[in-house]
Design an enzyme around this catalytic site. Structure first.
Site, short mmCIF file in Angstrom:
data_model
loop_
_atom_site.label_atom_id
_atom_site.label_comp_id
_atom_site.label_asym_id
_atom_site.label_seq_id
_atom_site.Cartn_x
_atom_site.Cartn_y
_atom_site.Cartn_z
N SER A 72 0.84 -1.21 0.00
CA SER A 72 0.00 0.00 0.00
C SER A 72 0.87 1.26 0.00
O SER A 72 1.96 1.25 0.56
CB SER A 72 -0.88 -0.01 1.27
OG SER A 72 -1.46 1.26 1.50
N TYR B 237 -1.50 -0.62 11.25
CA TYR B 237 -1.79 -1.22 9.93
C TYR B 237 -0.65 -0.90 8.96
O TYR B 237 -0.11 -1.79 8.32
CB TYR B 237 -3.12 -0.70 9.37
CG TYR B 237 -3.20 -0.88 7.88
CD1 TYR B 237 -3.06 0.21 7.03
CD2 TYR B 237 -3.34 -2.15 7.33
CE1 TYR B 237 -3.06 0.04 5.66
CE2 TYR B 237 -3.35 -2.32 5.96
CZ TYR B 237 -3.21 -1.21 5.13
OH TYR B 237 -3.21 -1.39 3.77
N LYS C 247 2.40 -3.31 6.94
CA LYS C 247 2.77 -3.34 5.52
C LYS C 247 4.28 -3.10 5.37
O LYS C 247 4.97 -3.81 4.63
CB LYS C 247 2.00 -2.30 4.71
CG LYS C 247 0.52 -2.61 4.54
CD LYS C 247 0.27 -3.89 3.76
CE LYS C 247 -1.21 -4.09 3.48
NZ LYS C 247 -1.53 -5.39 2.86
C1 WQD Z 1 -9.70 9.51 1.17
C2 WQD Z 1 -9.91 10.98 1.40
C3 WQD Z 1 -10.06 11.61 3.70
C4 WQD Z 1 -13.83 9.66 4.66
C5 WQD Z 1 -6.79 4.71 3.29
C6 WQD Z 1 -5.70 3.98 3.99
C7 WQD Z 1 -4.77 3.37 2.96
C8 WQD Z 1 -5.57 2.53 1.99
C9 WQD Z 1 -6.68 3.34 1.35
C10 WQD Z 1 -5.49 0.24 2.67
C11 WQD Z 1 -9.07 11.52 2.55
C12 WQD Z 1 -11.37 11.90 2.97
C13 WQD Z 1 -12.71 10.10 3.95
C14 WQD Z 1 -14.78 10.61 5.13
C15 WQD Z 1 -13.47 12.36 4.16
N1 WQD Z 1 -6.13 1.41 2.66
N2 WQD Z 1 -12.55 11.43 3.70
N3 WQD Z 1 -14.56 11.93 4.85
O1 WQD Z 1 -7.10 7.72 3.91
O2 WQD Z 1 -6.28 8.02 1.51
O3 WQD Z 1 -6.25 5.76 2.55
O4 WQD Z 1 -7.49 3.86 2.43
O5 WQD Z 1 -4.46 -0.04 2.11
O6 WQD Z 1 -3.84 2.55 3.64
O7 WQD Z 1 -4.94 4.93 4.73
O8 WQD Z 1 -8.42 6.79 1.95
O9 WQD Z 1 -10.82 6.72 1.43
O10 WQD Z 1 -10.09 6.83 3.88
O11 WQD Z 1 -9.85 8.85 2.42
O12 WQD Z 1 -13.31 13.58 3.95
O13 WQD Z 1 -15.81 10.28 5.80
O14 WQD Z 1 -11.28 11.19 1.76
O15 WQD Z 1 -9.75 12.66 4.61
O16 WQD Z 1 -8.64 12.82 2.22
P1 WQD Z 1 -6.98 7.19 2.53
P2 WQD Z 1 -9.86 7.25 2.47
#
Ligand code: WQD
Length: 339
Positions: free
Chosen positions: A124, A148, A152
């Site tokens: 990741s 987590y 990785k």
């Molecule tokens: C994306 C954007 C949030 C929810 C995570 C893990 C990473 C991988 C992918 C496993 C960010 C914003 C989100 C909400 C929001 N997982 N958001 N309101 O954090 O980039 O990555 O998932 O491998 O390891 O860290 O993805 O989809 O959680 O967030 O504003 O209710 O959406 O702040 O900017 P992220 P995400």
């Protein structure tokens, strides 16, 4: 080749299973269904047009994993199985370390005992940590800020050390950016266990009426519209990257190859909100909220290495990602059936 796909009933595992079969491989799935449902398998078989063998197995159980390989005659392994929720890992570090590291160590022991020398590992972009410049390159140092992410980073290190000790082994470390979207049929897709953490399933559940509004985590990032930017890539492009990486392992002399799987294009939260509203025809209400701890302003890939070494490019658009997700969610408002 005969390929063991661990976590093959999960979101990325199921989409990759289909593409491996379409590429002519035979797939055997190993899953403990702790974060997925057996009902995925019937849908997969219908889409693949063939029966798909599966085994219910806890990969941290070394004896059970060895028995799986003893009867398996596998040529390669694609390893997805693992816990992957950042917040959950902070609350339950022991479960994350014992499950994610334990399953990989058990898998590697069985591979060695049974002469299986090819492994594609689901890593990741989280391994780039919080301070990496963008676009992120495979040569960057790795670190993490949550259990987590550390699992990785540690699994990548375990795999590099195992490959250094065994000249026959070939390993691909695939660093996913933000996988989203669904198979075009709408019959399989992302079906998070419990409350979703990730943006796209939340947008889909809001559009289908399961949730009211999106908490907008931070509007004051140093980005054009103030919301954080990510490199969203379609799960079908991601699955194709696994097929390409597996093929490459048959040719490369490199014990370990690391590839970013991303588009190289950043998209902000607000851009995703409007893209999903447009693709679904539904309103997506948002509520301004504070930044989420651990979030960074920008995360996107330099995808050049996968393009030159794998001939792989993420082709599908943000609209495709949203439209395909919406087709899955609108056809399956409550996700996969329980049986
Ligand atoms: C994306 C954007 C949030 C929810 C995570 C893990 C990473 C991988 C992918 C496993 C960010 C914003 C989100 C909400 C929001 N997982 N958001 N309101 O954090 O980039 O990555 O998932 O491998 O390891 O860290 O993805 O989809 O959680 O967030 O504003 O209710 O959406 O702040 O900017 P992220 P995400």
């Amino acid at each position: 080749m005969r390929i063991l796909v661990t976590g093959g009933s999960g979101y990325i595992g199921s989409h990759t299973t289909l593409q491996l079969i379409a590429a002519g491989h035979e797939v055997v799935i190993a899953d403990n269904f702790s974060r997925s449902k057996p009902s995925v398998l019937g849908r997969l078989e219908a889409l693949a047009g063939t029966a798909i063998k599966y085994h219910v197995v806890d990969l941290t159980d070394r004896a059970a994993t060895d028995r799986l390989f003893a009867q398996g005659a596998f040529d390669a392994v694609v390893h997805f199985a693992g816990l992957k929720a950042v917040g959950e890992s902070v609350a339950q570090p022991l479960e994350y370390y014992s499950n994610n590291l334990g399953s990989t160590l058990s898998l590697l022991a069985a591979m060695r005992a049974h002469g299986v020398a090819k492994l594609v590992f689901s890593s990741s972009a989280t391994v780039y940590g919080e301070d990496a410049p963008v676009p992120m390159q495979e040569s960057f140092p790795t670190s993490a800020t949550n259990p987590y992410g550390w699992t990785k980073v540690m699994q990548e290190q375990i795999l590099r050390d195992v490959a250094a000790a065994d000249p026959n082994i070939r390993i691909a470390l695939l660093r996913y950016f933000n996988p989203v979207g669904s198979h075009a049929s709408g019959t399989i897709g992302e079906d998070p266990h419990g409350v979703p953490n990730n943006l796209m399933p939340l947008l889909a559940q809001i559009a289908v009426g399961r949730r009211d509004a999106l908490q907008l985590y931070g509007q004051d990032y140093p980005t054009p519209d103030g919301t954080a930017r990510r490199d969203y890539l379609h799960v079908e492009d991601l699955a194709a990257g696994h097929v390409a990486a597996l093929d490459r392992l048959g040719e490369t002399a490199e014990p370990v190859s690391t590839w970013n799987l991303g588009t190289g294009t950043p998209t902000s939260v607000l851009e995703m909100v409007s893209a999903f509203a447009e693709a679904s025809g539904r309103e997506i209400p948002t509520v301004d909220a504070p930044r989420r701890p651990g979030d960074i302003a920008d995360s996107y890939a330099d995808p050049a290495k996968a393009r030159t070494e794998l001939g792989w490019v993420a082709a599908r658009s943000i609209h495709d990602m949203c439209a395909d997700t919406w087709r899955w969610q609108s056809q399956n408002p409550d996700g996969f059936p329980d049986e």
